[in-house]
Design an enzyme around this catalytic site. Structure first.
Site, PDB file in Angstrom:
ATOM      1  N   ASP A   1       6.520 -14.788  -4.083  1.00 27.79           N
ATOM      2  CA  ASP A   1       6.139 -13.554  -3.417  1.00 27.79           C
ATOM      3  C   ASP A   1       4.655 -13.414  -3.135  1.00 27.79           C
ATOM      4  O   ASP A   1       4.231 -12.448  -2.524  1.00 27.79           O
ATOM      5  CB  ASP A   1       6.614 -12.354  -4.250  1.00 27.79           C
TER       6      ASP A   1
ATOM      7  N   HIS B   1       5.824 -16.626 -13.617  1.00 23.71           N
ATOM      8  CA  HIS B   1       7.260 -16.686 -13.388  1.00 23.71           C
ATOM      9  C   HIS B   1       7.943 -17.009 -14.695  1.00 23.71           C
ATOM     10  O   HIS B   1       7.418 -17.777 -15.486  1.00 23.71           O
ATOM     11  CB  HIS B   1       7.594 -17.764 -12.337  1.00 23.71           C
TER      12      HIS B   1
HETATM   13  N1  ACO Z   1      -1.148 -11.283 -14.618  1.00 22.01           N
HETATM   14  C1  ACO Z   1      -1.781 -11.342 -15.810  1.00 22.01           C
HETATM   15  N2  ACO Z   1      -1.220 -11.808 -16.954  1.00 22.01           N
HETATM   16  C2  ACO Z   1       0.048 -12.240 -16.883  1.00 22.01           C
HETATM   17  C3  ACO Z   1       0.785 -12.211 -15.677  1.00 22.01           C
HETATM   18  C4  ACO Z   1       0.143 -11.729 -14.520  1.00 22.01           C
HETATM   19  N3  ACO Z   1       0.800 -11.685 -13.344  1.00 22.01           N
HETATM   20  N4  ACO Z   1       2.035 -12.690 -15.896  1.00 22.01           N
HETATM   21  C5  ACO Z   1       2.086 -13.005 -17.201  1.00 22.01           C
HETATM   22  N5  ACO Z   1       0.876 -12.731 -17.810  1.00 22.01           N
HETATM   23  C6  ACO Z   1       0.533 -12.988 -19.199  1.00 22.01           C
HETATM   24  C7  ACO Z   1       1.148 -11.975 -20.137  1.00 22.01           C
HETATM   25  O1  ACO Z   1       0.271 -10.874 -20.345  1.00 22.01           O
HETATM   26  C8  ACO Z   1       1.348 -12.811 -21.381  1.00 22.01           C
HETATM   27  O2  ACO Z   1       0.101 -12.956 -22.019  1.00 22.01           O
HETATM   28  P1  ACO Z   1       0.025 -13.063 -23.643  1.00 22.01           P
HETATM   29  O3  ACO Z   1       0.807 -14.298 -23.999  1.00 22.01           O
HETATM   30  O4  ACO Z   1      -1.432 -13.155 -23.905  1.00 22.01           O
HETATM   31  O5  ACO Z   1       0.637 -11.800 -24.155  1.00 22.01           O
HETATM   32  C9  ACO Z   1       1.745 -14.173 -20.840  1.00 22.01           C
HETATM   33  O6  ACO Z   1       1.121 -14.256 -19.547  1.00 22.01           O
HETATM   34  C10 ACO Z   1       3.258 -14.392 -20.690  1.00 22.01           C
HETATM   35  O7  ACO Z   1       3.767 -13.337 -19.893  1.00 22.01           O
HETATM   36  P2  ACO Z   1       5.218 -12.694 -20.053  1.00 22.01           P
HETATM   37  O8  ACO Z   1       5.208 -11.343 -19.428  1.00 22.01           O
HETATM   38  O9  ACO Z   1       5.638 -12.803 -21.490  1.00 22.01           O
HETATM   39  O10 ACO Z   1       6.080 -13.716 -19.220  1.00 22.01           O
HETATM   40  P3  ACO Z   1       7.532 -13.429 -18.660  1.00 22.01           P
HETATM   41  O11 ACO Z   1       8.167 -14.741 -18.441  1.00 22.01           O
HETATM   42  O12 ACO Z   1       8.243 -12.431 -19.526  1.00 22.01           O
HETATM   43  O13 ACO Z   1       7.264 -12.670 -17.260  1.00 22.01           O
HETATM   44  C11 ACO Z   1       6.860 -12.226 -14.977  1.00 22.01           C
HETATM   45  C12 ACO Z   1       7.326 -13.264 -16.018  1.00 22.01           C
HETATM   46  C13 ACO Z   1       7.640 -10.910 -15.152  1.00 22.01           C
HETATM   47  C14 ACO Z   1       7.164 -12.764 -13.590  1.00 22.01           C
HETATM   48  C15 ACO Z   1       5.338 -11.977 -15.169  1.00 22.01           C
HETATM   49  O14 ACO Z   1       4.630 -13.192 -14.997  1.00 22.01           O
HETATM   50  C16 ACO Z   1       4.790 -10.922 -14.224  1.00 22.01           C
HETATM   51  O15 ACO Z   1       4.840  -9.718 -14.544  1.00 22.01           O
HETATM   52  N6  ACO Z   1       4.258 -11.323 -13.012  1.00 22.01           N
HETATM   53  C17 ACO Z   1       3.801 -10.381 -12.045  1.00 22.01           C
HETATM   54  C18 ACO Z   1       4.980  -9.799 -11.271  1.00 22.01           C
HETATM   55  C19 ACO Z   1       5.592 -10.800 -10.310  1.00 22.01           C
HETATM   56  O16 ACO Z   1       4.887 -11.463  -9.551  1.00 22.01           O
HETATM   57  N7  ACO Z   1       6.940 -10.856 -10.303  1.00 22.01           N
HETATM   58  C20 ACO Z   1       7.683 -11.723  -9.388  1.00 22.01           C
HETATM   59  C21 ACO Z   1       8.384 -12.804 -10.120  1.00 22.01           C
HETATM   60  S1  ACO Z   1       9.168 -13.881  -8.976  1.00 22.01           S
HETATM   61  C22 ACO Z   1      10.520 -13.072  -8.483  1.00 22.01           C
HETATM   62  O17 ACO Z   1      11.117 -12.270  -9.142  1.00 22.01           O
HETATM   63  C23 ACO Z   1      10.972 -13.352  -7.160  1.00 22.01           C
END
Ligand code: ACO
Length: 428
Positions: free
Chosen positions: A364, A307
């Protein structure tokens, strides 16, 4: 506490005011930075560090896992309030008295009629259309049927627009579902509560009577409360941004629905169940999918994990996990994907990749399991989120207009070609 921050650029110092919130969060106010410095702006991709407004609606502390609507904790609201009370609280700032709540409900019901001509628009969509696209379009279409613009200076006008959208949106959501299922549209019943009425509009069989199931009503009420607002997330920021041009409430909400659709935002609830189903179909090897999620060369992400702001745990996920257990138990449903979800969660919470990056299950991760138990098809999960988020969008739009916020218009750092001469077509 320091009342100003000092920024030094090329040896020149600039004082910037500090703004402090009621929960002691502090922000450096850069409003005058560009004019003071003669052109310097800040760059913050994805707005990870940028406060776009001051707001009194929702407080969240991602490090501590706190979420409060208007000061009330999400845990207490989910346990004790109903969704309509929470709608009122978010939009108007205080919990309603019984009289206020009854009036609010009556006014919403009085405005829940959707013009019959909207059905013809709905009929134009193929059954296979994704309900989020349909819902966004129908919400935009409402503008054509309710063309008078809202005078935001008038509390009465604003109130009318609010009860209209709260009345009509559940109808549009239920109709979108029924069209998809090939069912005749239902109009609900005046004697039913807000959430129960929605359930009837969704599920009443064309030939049978509607019978209320308190487990279903309670579970949905709770889910909607948990989704009701989440401060400046992608869809809410979209609603505020669109509304900041003084576009109307309905069209701003329609844009919010579009933003919510994406799998990185509200669309994640659909993506989670599809992922859990795929893991099940593949033989249930959660470790294999954990490895894929960690592999930087694999685009697969563990949906429902991570998140932007929660870096400890998502308090909503805790409540939902418990609710999922009790809904399945109450309804006597055994769902293999719940076991897969629990196994994935356990493995992720013990895995350094997820622990180091502070990736926890989000709201979610478990919501889809409940929706499925309630008989809601997977493509309708994100519309359910939209229904829950509606009061938050309305509250934020209202706040933005009442605070007379300026039009949202970020700056950029241009990284394209510098000036060059046009090359005639024959010379290229
Ligand atoms: N699975 C695997 N790796 C992940 C995940 C995941 N679900 N989420 C983040 N990471 C990793 C990234 O690859 C990144 O790794 P790195 O530092 O080695 O490059 C690190 O964790 C940080 O991730 P970011 O994408 O930079 O974090 P950001 O805050 O931009 O994204 C997000 C948050 C979009 C929610 C992300 O965690 C994600 O894509 N999750 C899956 C989709 C999801 O569940 N969305 C719902 C969010 S809640 C809502 O909207 C109601």
């Amino acid at each position: 506490m320091t009342k100003k921050a000092t920024l030094e650029i090329d040896g020149k110092k600039y004082d910037l005011p500090i703004v402090e919130g009621t929960e002691k969060e502090i922000a450096v106010d850069i409003s005058s930075l560009r004019s003071d410095t003669g052109g310097v702006v800040t760059l913050d991709r994805g707005y990870k560090n940028t406060g776009s407004c001051e707001s009194s609606i929702t407080f969240l502390d991602g490090e501590k896992g706190i979420l409060r609507y208007r000061g009330y904790s999400i845990e207490e609201l989910a346990e004790k309030a109903n969704f309509l009370e929470v709608c009122y609280l978010l939009i108007f700032g205080e919990l309603p008295t019984k009289t206020q709540l009854d009036k609010f409900h009556k006014d919403i019901k009085a405005q829940s009629h959707v013009d019959e001509d909207v059905k013809r628009i709905l009929d134009g969509f193929p059954k296979s259309a994704h309900p989020m696209g349909v819902l966004s379009s129908l919400t935009a279409a409402l503008v054509a049927f309710n063309p008078s613009s809202v005078n935001v200076e008038s509390e009465e006008d604003m109130y009318k627009a609010i009860v209209k959208i709260l009345g009509k949106f559940p109808v549009l959501t239920a109709w979108t579902y029924r069209k998809r299922m090939g069912l005749p549209l239902d109009y609900g019943g005046d004697s039913l509560g807000y959430v129960e009425n929605f359930i009837k509009m969704m599920f009443k069989s064309p030939s049978g009577d509607y019978t209320s199931n308190p487990t279903v009503v309670d579970a949905l009420d709770k889910l909607l409360i948990l989704h009701a607002d989440h401060e400046q997330n992608c869809s809410t920021s979209t609603v505020r941004m669109v509304g900041s041009s003084h576009a109307g409430l309905f069209i701003s909400i329609s844009s919010g629905i579009a933003a919510l659709w994406g799998p990185l935002h509200g669309g994640a609830n659909q993506a989670v169940i599809e992922m859990l189903e795929a893991i099940k179909a593949d033989g249930g090897d959660t470790k294999k999918f954990m490895a894929k999620a960690k592999d930087k060369n694999d685009p697969f992400r563990l949906m429902g994990f991570g998140h932007r702001v929660y870096k400890n745990f998502d308090p909503r996920a805790k409540i939902i996990k418990k609710a999922a257990d009790s809904v399945l138990e109450n309804m006597g449903i055994e769902d293999d994907v719940l076991d897969i979800a629990k196994a994935l969660e356990k493995e992720a919470l013990e895995d350094s990749y997820f622990v180091d990056r502070k990736l926890y299950p989000n709201v979610d991760f478990y919501s889809g399991i409940i929706y499925r138990a309630l008989g809601i098809p997977v493509e309708m999960f994100t519309p359910m989120f939209a229904l829950g988020r509606l009061p938050g969008w309305v509250a934020q739009w209202r706040e933005m207009r009442l605070r007379k916020e300026p039009i949202g218009r970020p700056r950029q750092i241009y990284v394209g070609e510098t000036k060059r001469d046009y090359i005639p077509l024959e010379d290229r």
